[in-house]
Scaffold this active site. Structure first.
Site, PDB file in Angstrom:
ATOM      1  N   ASP A 207       0.823  -1.199   0.000  1.00  0.00           N
ATOM      2  CA  ASP A 207       0.000   0.000   0.000  1.00  0.00           C
ATOM      3  C   ASP A 207       0.863   1.257   0.000  1.00  0.00           C
ATOM      4  O   ASP A 207       1.807   1.376   0.783  1.00  0.00           O
ATOM      5  CB  ASP A 207      -0.897  -0.013   1.243  1.00  0.00           C
ATOM      6  CG  ASP A 207      -1.779   1.212   1.345  1.00  0.00           C
ATOM      7  OD1 ASP A 207      -2.755   1.294   0.583  1.00  0.00           O
ATOM      8  OD2 ASP A 207      -1.469   2.086   2.175  1.00  0.00           O
ATOM      9  N   GLU A 271       1.082  -0.476  -4.987  1.00  0.00           N
ATOM     10  CA  GLU A 271       0.128   0.584  -5.309  1.00  0.00           C
ATOM     11  C   GLU A 271       0.903   1.896  -5.329  1.00  0.00           C
ATOM     12  O   GLU A 271       1.592   2.235  -4.363  1.00  0.00           O
ATOM     13  CB  GLU A 271      -0.973   0.658  -4.251  1.00  0.00           C
ATOM     14  CG  GLU A 271      -1.968   1.778  -4.538  1.00  0.00           C
ATOM     15  CD  GLU A 271      -2.574   2.386  -3.273  1.00  0.00           C
ATOM     16  OE1 GLU A 271      -3.722   2.837  -3.343  1.00  0.00           O
ATOM     17  OE2 GLU A 271      -1.894   2.429  -2.230  1.00  0.00           O
TER      18      GLU A 271
END
Length: 542
Positions: A207, A271
């Protein structure tokens, strides 16, 4: 559908379809209104029947839930609202029995302020973990060390009276920034990864990876030019040149890859968002010593799905030596539902089909967000029911992420749509009741069954999973490209508009149509029509 299945020597993740699960909203098994790990396990058959290769589970770790799990207080345990480590082990076992790989989120840019590491770090300027977070003295006038702004609004610095310093946070004040420049912090994060690998995890989504390292000199970010679009947050007024995206992320990425390689075919996907997203995605995936894949926000926040957007995005990831392997998502837990962004309400059914066919046909991995196979739309959450801290802080100018996180409707007639026996943490949304799993199971023409057929097509044709992609047409409405792999050649022709358009003159009217979407045929493209054509077998060099 006729398939010429070829075996390949590629790793399982290359060309995979991955199903994202937002655990709070998938299935509640213990009747508290919040989804949990046992609920996921109970519903894994639904995911396996879709024909995907893997699941990705959003955070389920111990957390105060101020950012719904992305503020982690213990990386190596399960939050009680989601269950226990034993529940997670059972989930992995069941997924593997169904042929599904299991990937999970890892959040390495920050922790919760309730994490034990932060408690030790804020206790004083000496000690084992004193430098595990980003601390800095104030300027002579007492103001923050730099002009950096947080994503959720306000300065990226908060004063801590115990250390008499500011700590950095790129998101909520309760999400202090880890100092990932520190080798000891990197070692600790790699140990977290080992913990989950030893429990049978097959991969990780990393993330906000480009947020994990800052400029140690704490230089001020320059102002961003005004492009005329509304700016609802101070964060939007800066070019984030120094608060994120430090080049030293790359050596850390290589350490991650080395560890994962020791466990076999482990999938790693980053990401990456922001002004330098494409540059960073390529840096993080270059060659054979870094991450396997990356995905950005090319489609997730796009106001329209156009042929030029698709062609331009795909062209940036050519099939060349050293180039990373892309992953694509049209929806996720942070972005408004695609149908609500990309088409009128009356076109939802037709557009959902052409969208599903396009995602399956693109070169790269396809990430399917829970409910996308049902055509779930964005739910309008009233202010008094908002949970999303960003939406609450910026209401009503920021579209709530809650509207894309609503519970999955399993049964239209059941209480709470079969998600829970009590009122769930977010409303299901009346419009989505008619899109329930049970209603679509019973309808051979449903989007659910169409999605299954498209995923079966992708699995049957290596040209769709692994082949090269050559753009042939990309105008205002029409998109056409060829996928080649060995002897297989597929022509993919799409009309992304709500009006009929002529068949592209340069696309031959021969071959066999494997898929005809919204009554399209070889030679005709009605509104939101698409055709995937198996050409006469083409051999390399022909």
């Amino acid at each position: 559908m006729t398939a010429h299945i070829q075996t390949t020597d590629q790793p399982w993740w290359k060309g995979a379809v991955i199903y994202q699960i937002y655990p709070r909203s998938f299935q509640d098994s213990n009747h508290d209104g919040i989804g949990d790990l046992n609920g996921i396990t109970q519903r894994l058959d639904h995911i396996a029947r879709l024909g995907v290769d893997a699941i990705w589970i959003s955070p389920f770790f111990t957390s105060p839930m101020r950012d719904f799990g992305y503020d982690i207080a213990d990386y190596c345990d399960v939050d009680p609202i989601f269950g226990t480590l034993a529940d997670f082990d059972a989930l992995v076992a069941r997924a593997h029995a169904l042929g599904l790989k299991v990937t999970i989120d890892q959040v390495y840019a920050h922790t919760s302020d309730l994490h034990g590491w932060f408690a030790q770090s804020r206790a004083g300027r000496t000690g084992d973990k004193a430098d595990w977070y980003v601390w800095a003295d104030p300027k002579p006038d007492g103001s923050p060390p730099s002009n950096w702004q947080s994503v959720f609004g306000g300065p990226a610095w908060t004063w801590d009276g115990r250390r008499r310093q500011y700590y950095m946070h790129q998101f909520l004040t309760s999400q202090p920034q880890l100092n990932v420049h520190n080798p000891d912090v990197q070692d600790a994060l790699l140990n977290v990864m080992r913990f989950w690998l030893d429990r049978g995890v097959d991969g990780f989504r990393l993330d906000a990876l480009n947020h994990s390292m800052h400029d140690p000199a704490l230089r001020d970010n320059p102002p961003a030019p005004d492009d005329g679009s509304p700016r609802t947050r101070p964060f939007d007024f800066q070019i984030r040149r120094y608060s994120q995206s430090h080049p030293d992320v790359v050596p850390f990425v290589e350490r991650i890859r080395t560890l994962c390689d020791a466990y076999g075919a482990i999938f790693t996907v980053a990401e990456v968002g922001g002004d330098l997203a494409e540059q960073e995605m390529k840096a993080y995936t270059q060659g054979e010593t870094r991450l396997n894949s990356a995905y950005g926000f090319n489609f997730l926040y796009a106001p329209a799905l156009t042929p030029t957007l698709v062609a331009d995005t795909i062209a940036r990831w050519p099939d060349e030596p050293g180039m990373g392997w892309p992953s694509w998502a049209f929806e996720n837990h942070d972005a408004p539902r695609a149908l609500s962004r990309w088409c009128k309400a009356g076109d939802h059914a037709a557009f959902a089909r052409v969208k599903a066919a396009l995602l399956v046909a693109l070169r790269g991995n396809a990430i399917l967000y829970q409910g996308e196979e049902l055509g779930i739309t964005q739910v309008d959450i009233p202010f008094e029911r908002l949970q999303d801290p960003e939406a609450i802080a910026n209401w009503p100018l920021t579209l709530s992420r809650d509207g894309a996180r609503t519970p999955l409707p399993w049964s239209a007639a059941a209480a709470q749509a079969g998600f829970s026996s009590i009122e769930p943490w977010l409303p299901v949304g009346d419009d989505n009741l008619a899109r329930s799993v049970d209603a679509q199971e019973a309808d051979p023409a449903s989007l659910l069954n169409f999605t299954r057929s498209m995923l079966a097509l992708r699995k049957a044709y290596p040209a769709l999973r692994l082949g090269s992609l050559e753009i042939l047409v990309a105008d205002e409405a029409r998109l056409a490209f060829r996928r080649d792999y060995g002897a297989q050649s597929l022509l993919c022709v799409f009309n992304l508009s709500d009006a009929a358009v002529p068949w592209p003159l340069d696309i031959p009217l021969t071959g066999m149509a494997n898929v005809c979407v919204n009554e399209a045929t070889i030679g005709t493209l009605p509104p939101f029509g698409a055709v995937i054509i198996e050409e006469s077998r083409r051999w390399p060099g022909s």
